[in-house]
Design an enzyme around this catalytic site. Structure first.
Site, PDB file in Angstrom:
ATOM      1  N   SER A 160       0.332  -0.974  -0.282  1.00 14.82           N
ATOM      2  CA  SER A 160       0.081   0.110  -0.005  1.00 14.82           C
ATOM      3  C   SER A 160       0.597   1.034   0.039  1.00 14.82           C
ATOM      4  CB  SER A 160      -0.664   0.010   1.321  1.00 14.82           C
ATOM      5  OG  SER A 160      -2.104   1.031   1.451  1.00 14.82           O
ATOM      6  N   TYR A 219      -2.331  -0.417  10.230  1.00 13.96           N
ATOM      7  CA  TYR A 219      -2.448  -1.562   9.527  1.00 13.96           C
ATOM      8  C   TYR A 219      -0.816  -0.395   8.962  1.00 13.96           C
ATOM      9  CZ  TYR A 219      -3.993  -1.382   3.994  1.00 13.96           C
ATOM     10  OH  TYR A 219      -4.618  -0.952   2.813  1.00 13.96           O
TER      11      TYR A 219
END
Length: 253
Positions: free
Chosen positions: A144, A157
């Site tokens: 990501s 995260y």
């Protein structure tokens, strides 16, 4: 264009019943690969398999829990024995949870680690054991922009995706000598079910448009080229690399 041809190759894509995982599976299938879809929801997985099959692709659905190492080993062995040797793995399964860090629930922390990080290790290891014996293979881990950048409310995260980046480099370092290329894709902000609340938030979408050099959300189809490149012979000397597909967000302040 033969460098990008995946005909005759079998690919496993985790977390592929919807969103980015399904888009990546479709991209590999369009490039000629036979694809195995994986997720925990067997009914939704079968619906996605049927949709891709209706488009003319060779596709299978093999549900198993990527956070359970025993289930992973059994599932990968089942694919290898019943469908064929895996040439490509895309570790895509992931979840998100937003909360202030000081109040972040411990059970959510553990769920993020299990789904976003443990699964990459478990599935990567199980598939690599087969690939190493054959002297070739492609592993693509989905990271990501949060592999590089943080935002308020998603520190755990961010931690998992930063770890995925480094695990990818570790895989390349350990397994490159065996003929494997292990790389990653770092998506920016894409329109998916996971991000629907943010897409619907006018304030956030305006912030994102201003923050991203290309001035918009990404569409999942725009990840196709990166996936096919990293899965194909076109990337035969690319190893340990994270390819950010983010509209330039990691390039600018």
């Amino acid at each position: 264009m033969t460098l990008f041809d995946l005909t005759g190759r079998l690919a496993l894509v985790t977390g592929s019943s919807k969103g980015i995982g399904l888009a990546l599976a479709r991209a590999l299938a369009q490039a000629g690969a036979e694809v195995v879809l994986n997720a925990r929801d067997a009914d939704r997985l079968e619906a996605s398999r049927a949709a891709l099959a209706a488009e003319g692709h060779r596709v299978h659905a093999v549900p198993f829990d990527v956070t359970d190492p025993a289930a992973v080993a059994a599932g990968v062995d089942r694919i290898e024995s019943a469908i064929g040797p895996l040439a490509i793995l895309v570790n895509n399964a992931g979840v998100q949870h937003r909360a202030p860090l000081q109040d972040f629930p411990h059970e959510a922390w553990r769920r993020l680690l299990a789904t976003n990080l443990d699964s990459v290790f478990f599935v990567g290891q199980a598939v690599a054991r087969h690939m190493i014996g054959r002297g070739r293979g492609k592993i693509i881990n989905v990271g990501s922009v949060q592999s590089e950048l943080a935002r308020p409310g998603i520190a755990p995260y961010t931690a998992t995706k930063g770890a995925v980046k480094m695990l990818t480099k570790g895989m390349a370092t350990d397994w490159g000598r065996h003929g494997l290329q292990c790389n990653g894709i770092g998506p920016g902000y894409f329109r998916t079910e996971l991000n629907q609340a943010l897409v619907d938030d006018a304030t956030f979408s305006a912030w994102l448009a201003n923050r991203t050099p290309m001035g918009r959300w990404g569409e999942v189809e725009e990840l196709a080229g990166a996936a096919v490149f990293l899965a194909s012979d076109a990337s035969s000397f690319v190893n340990g690399h994270i390819l950010y597909v983010d509209g330039g967000i990691t390039a600018s302040l």
